[in-house]
Scaffold this motif. Structure first.
Motif, PDB file in Angstrom:
ATOM      1  N   THR A 105      32.657  17.340   1.345  1.00 47.70           N
ATOM      2  CA  THR A 105      32.403  18.702   1.833  1.00 47.70           C
ATOM      3  C   THR A 105      33.555  19.624   1.476  1.00 47.70           C
ATOM      4  O   THR A 105      33.342  20.769   1.057  1.00 47.70           O
ATOM      5  N   ALA A 106      34.787  19.133   1.649  1.00 51.46           N
ATOM      6  CA  ALA A 106      35.951  19.957   1.338  1.00 51.46           C
ATOM      7  C   ALA A 106      35.966  20.369  -0.134  1.00 51.46           C
ATOM      8  O   ALA A 106      36.290  21.514  -0.476  1.00 51.46           O
ATOM      9  N   ALA A 107      35.603  19.437  -1.032  1.00 46.72           N
ATOM     10  CA  ALA A 107      35.595  19.748  -2.463  1.00 46.72           C
ATOM     11  C   ALA A 107      34.546  20.801  -2.793  1.00 46.72           C
ATOM     12  O   ALA A 107      34.779  21.719  -3.594  1.00 46.72           O
ATOM     13  N   VAL A 108      33.367  20.699  -2.172  1.00 47.50           N
ATOM     14  CA  VAL A 108      32.318  21.697  -2.400  1.00 47.50           C
ATOM     15  C   VAL A 108      32.757  23.053  -1.855  1.00 47.50           C
ATOM     16  O   VAL A 108      32.538  24.094  -2.485  1.00 47.50           O
ATOM     17  N   MET A 109      33.387  23.042  -0.686  1.00 51.25           N
ATOM     18  CA  MET A 109      33.852  24.308  -0.092  1.00 51.25           C
ATOM     19  C   MET A 109      34.910  24.982  -0.965  1.00 51.25           C
ATOM     20  O   MET A 109      34.924  26.208  -1.112  1.00 51.25           O
ATOM     21  N   GLN A 110      35.792  24.177  -1.531  1.00 54.49           N
ATOM     22  CA  GLN A 110      36.814  24.748  -2.398  1.00 54.49           C
ATOM     23  C   GLN A 110      36.192  25.395  -3.630  1.00 54.49           C
ATOM     24  O   GLN A 110      36.571  26.508  -4.034  1.00 54.49           O
ATOM     25  N   ALA A 111      35.208  24.714  -4.238  1.00 50.75           N
ATOM     26  CA  ALA A 111      34.532  25.275  -5.414  1.00 50.75           C
ATOM     27  C   ALA A 111      33.763  26.541  -5.054  1.00 50.75           C
ATOM     28  O   ALA A 111      33.773  27.525  -5.811  1.00 50.75           O
ATOM     29  N   LYS A 124      34.310  30.513  -6.310  1.00 53.59           N
ATOM     30  CA  LYS A 124      33.205  31.268  -6.894  1.00 53.59           C
ATOM     31  C   LYS A 124      33.000  32.606  -6.186  1.00 53.59           C
ATOM     32  O   LYS A 124      32.664  33.626  -6.819  1.00 53.59           O
ATOM     33  N   LEU A 125      33.207  32.606  -4.857  1.00 50.51           N
ATOM     34  CA  LEU A 125      32.987  33.822  -4.064  1.00 50.51           C
ATOM     35  C   LEU A 125      34.257  34.649  -3.890  1.00 50.51           C
ATOM     36  O   LEU A 125      34.200  35.748  -3.307  1.00 50.51           O
ATOM     37  N   GLY A 126      35.379  34.139  -4.368  1.00 57.15           N
ATOM     38  CA  GLY A 126      36.631  34.867  -4.215  1.00 57.15           C
ATOM     39  C   GLY A 126      37.130  34.883  -2.775  1.00 57.15           C
ATOM     40  O   GLY A 126      37.740  35.861  -2.326  1.00 57.15           O
ATOM     41  N   LEU A 127      36.903  33.790  -2.055  1.00 62.06           N
ATOM     42  CA  LEU A 127      37.308  33.691  -0.648  1.00 62.06           C
ATOM     43  C   LEU A 127      38.516  32.772  -0.512  1.00 62.06           C
ATOM     44  O   LEU A 127      38.788  31.943  -1.375  1.00 62.06           O
ATOM     45  N   GLU A 128      39.225  32.937   0.604  1.00 59.85           N
ATOM     46  CA  GLU A 128      40.338  32.047   0.889  1.00 59.85           C
ATOM     47  C   GLU A 128      39.796  30.683   1.348  1.00 59.85           C
ATOM     48  O   GLU A 128      38.791  30.611   2.045  1.00 59.85           O
ATOM     49  N   TYR A 129      40.506  29.633   0.947  1.00 61.18           N
ATOM     50  CA  TYR A 129      40.094  28.273   1.294  1.00 61.18           C
ATOM     51  C   TYR A 129      41.256  27.577   1.984  1.00 61.18           C
ATOM     52  O   TYR A 129      42.410  27.674   1.543  1.00 61.18           O
TER      53      TYR A 129
END
Length: 633
Positions: A601-607, A611-616
């Motif tokens: 899940t963390a890897a998908v969230m980072q990608a 893509k959305l230009g959000l902080e991770y």
């Protein structure tokens, strides 16, 4: 403290220590078979015999109390001859042909003991009678032909688990292991925890799944954490060629010390279902496999145009996954982020209580008490290792007050008890209040199907100076009820434990996750199910959506609703941290490698964040202020 000399070395040990313990402190190896660090000394095998100056005979060091100025020798000719004779007798009494045994070469303590004594043959010709093999149990096999009568399994079942299923029939070399009054294991009162199998020093109790899949010395050992409840039991994951072979309790675990329940030992190995290996996107009404890049492109486009977002995740996932998921989903527009199949908001009361100076004991308190007050918890079903610890205390004479909305079987292990089922928390707390005040005995004796003498005896314990423990479960987790339970513990000078449902539920509460029951209709719903099984709440969350995203390890009924399905790692395929009920945080190592297309899940969230230009951020430490046990022991 006591001073004694072993093999010309002086050692100082505490009063009550055994010679074997003193030898271990010096690093002197004394061979044993029946002895185990988690069990009371028994002295059955006689392999640990030592020579004590002034004593007429050799003495078993595992049961021999160390005394002041004692002089002990562990390596004399007399001792060596006695050990070889003991081993010769053991090999002659049963079928110990090692080449046919699944426990051989690295798994068998009997074989290793013989090697340590330089034995290369059997001085006494075997003359054993064959025993029937009991293969009636779904998880393990009992082969009395391999048994050395050490009784470690019997003692573990009683002393550690509190179940007392196992025992022996007949006497001497004709003794054999039985369940209950001679029932087949599969039809007995066995609760399938498998602790007897793990503690067996030979091949007498055999694990069905791991047998003949490799010697213990050939397998990789990966330290991990059980994800089946909130106790945080540590376990050893045994793998070979990136394949799960066996799960054992970690004997060095600071809480469970090797104990596991059926859910922790066997449920993960029994997981069935078709794995989702690649992303799938709904096209023309059906799901089609796509690349991760295409799936991510569609997902980011859907997030950009969604006016409302609903997000939920399984608490079985690691703290890193929980932190990453919340940070990205909140930044992407989710007003609240939810935990699937659980209600972390109920345990936010724990944090509030701690902020106001309330106390909570570590789970170690389960191992010793005179009176347990269990409120709203089904220990034998939801937190079984905790149930083991309570059961064995009750078998030793401790008393029980057991109150719950639903009936459970904990009370059958207690002679001195009051049980109240089907009542609201306020009624149970009223019972405790009257026990404290020693009032209304006749009323409660009738309601609890007990006697007035029971009430009076428990009332005396409530007001006495013995060790008392209040255990609170999820049924009593609402703020007002929880505060009343804390107050009760303080009034009777009891230690206090709150069992917080599922793994990482307590961490999710600190991260301010919302309940899955609060899911509302949204333009986009993202559900990170992971390897958890979906329930009706999961179905409801996903149905209230325009675009439906499911990240799951196994194909399930929710896939038919989803517009985008992403593969997810299972518990053994990623590294991460997990928080127990009392705040202990432990790391689970990756045990097996997932397919390249299967991401955490963390890897998908980072990608997605990129893509959305959000902080991770996967920083869970800053959000979990009560991690690592900042509470009274």
């Amino acid at each position: 403290m006591i001073k004694l000399t072993i093999n010309d070395q002086t050692v100082e040990v505490e009063q009550g220590s055994t010679v074997l313990q003193a030898a271990k402190k010096l690093g002197i190896k004394v061979p044993t078979l029946c002895d185990h660090p988690q069990l009371h000394p028994y002295g059955a095998c006689r392999l640990c015999l030592v020579e004590v100056e002034g004593a007429r005979t050799l003495m078993p060091s595992c049961t021999l109390a160390a005394t002041e100025n004692m002089v002990v020798h562990t390596n004399t000719k007399r001792v060596a001859e006695a050990r070889k004779f003991v081993l010769s007798m053991l090999f002659s009494e049963r079928n110990h042909f090692c080449m046919y045994c699944q426990a051989t070469d690295g798994d068998c303590e009997l074989q290793n003991a013989a090697y340590d004594e330089d034995m290369n043959h059997w001085p006494i010709t075997p003359a054993y009678l064959p025993f029937a093999v009991d293969a009636s149990h779904p998880d393990f096999i009992l082969d009395n032909n391999r048994c050395i009568l050490c009784r470690r399994c019997v003692r573990a079942c009683g002393e550690l688990v509190g179940n007392f299923t196992l025992g022996f029939e007949e006497r001497g070399s004709a003794s054999f292991l039985v369940a209950d009054d001679g029932l087949p294991l599969g039809e007995s009162s066995c609760i399938s925890c498998g602790n007897c199998v793990q503690i067996c020093p030979t091949g007498a109790l055999i694990d069905r799944r791991s047998m003949y899949q490799g010697r213990l010395t050939d397998l990789e050992h990966k330290p991990s954490v059980c994800m089946e409840c909130s106790l945080g039991c540590e376990r050893d994951v045994l793998v070979r060629d990136s394949r799960l072979v066996r799960l054992d309790g970690n004997v060095d675990g600071d809480f469970n010390a090797g104990l596991l329940c059926e859910k922790g030992r066997y449920t993960p190995l029994n997981a069935k279902g078709k794995r989702i290996q690649k992303p799938m996107l709904r096209k023309d009404g059906s799901l089609e496999e796509v690349s991760f890049e295409e799936a991510l492109k569609v997902l980011s486009e859907q997030f950009k145009k969604a006016a409302s977002v609903s997000a939920s995740i399984s608490a079985r996932q690691s703290l890193e996954n929980l932190a990453a998921f919340k940070s990205v989903m909140k930044a992407a527009g989710a007003e609240k982020v939810h935990v699937l199949n659980d209600d972390p908001t109920a345990w936010q009361a724990v944090s509030y209580a701690k902020d106001n100076g309330a106390f909570e004991a570590s789970l170690e308190s389960l191992k010793e008490f005179d009176l347990a007050i269990v409120l709203g918890a089904d220990l034998l079903n939801d937190h079984e290792v905790a149930g083991f610890m309570v059961k064995r205390q009750l078998a030793s004479g401790s008393a029980l007050v057991n109150a719950s909305k639903e009936a459970n079987d904990l009370g059958i292990y207690a002679d001195q008890k009051m049980e109240l089922f089907g009542a609201e928390p306020s009624v149970a707390l009223e019972l405790c209040k009257d026990l404290k005040q020693a009032s209304n005995a006749a009323k409660w004796a009738e309601k609890c199907n007990a006697t007035e003498a029971d009430f009076e005896a428990l009332s005396a314990l409530f007001n006495g100076s013995g060790k008392k423990l209040v255990i609170v479960g999820k049924q009593f987790a609402q703020a007002e009820q929880f505060a009343s339970c804390v107050a009760l513990a303080q009034q009777i000078d009891a230690k206090f434990i709150a069992l917080k449902g599922a793994v990482n539920t307590y961490a999710a509460a600190q991260m301010e996750y919302a309940s899955s029951c609060e899911c509302t209709k949204a333009d986009l719903v993202y559900m990170a199910l992971g390897d958890e099984k979906p329930c009706c709440a999961s179905d409801q969350c996903l149905s209230n959506a325009g675009f439906k995203v499911l990240q799951a390890a196994y194909d399930n009924e929710l896939c038919s609703q989803a517009d985008l399905v992403l593969p997810a790692t299972i518990w053994a395929e990623e590294e991460g941290h997990f928080m127990a009920s009392d705040g202990r945080v432990r790391m689970a190592q990756k045990a097996i490698e997932p397919e390249a297309s299967v991401l955490s899940t963390a890897a998908v969230m980072q990608a997605l964040a990129e893509k959305l230009g959000l902080e991770y951020s996967a920083d869970w430490q800053s959000q979990c202020k009560y991690a690592a046990l900042e509470i009274a022991a």
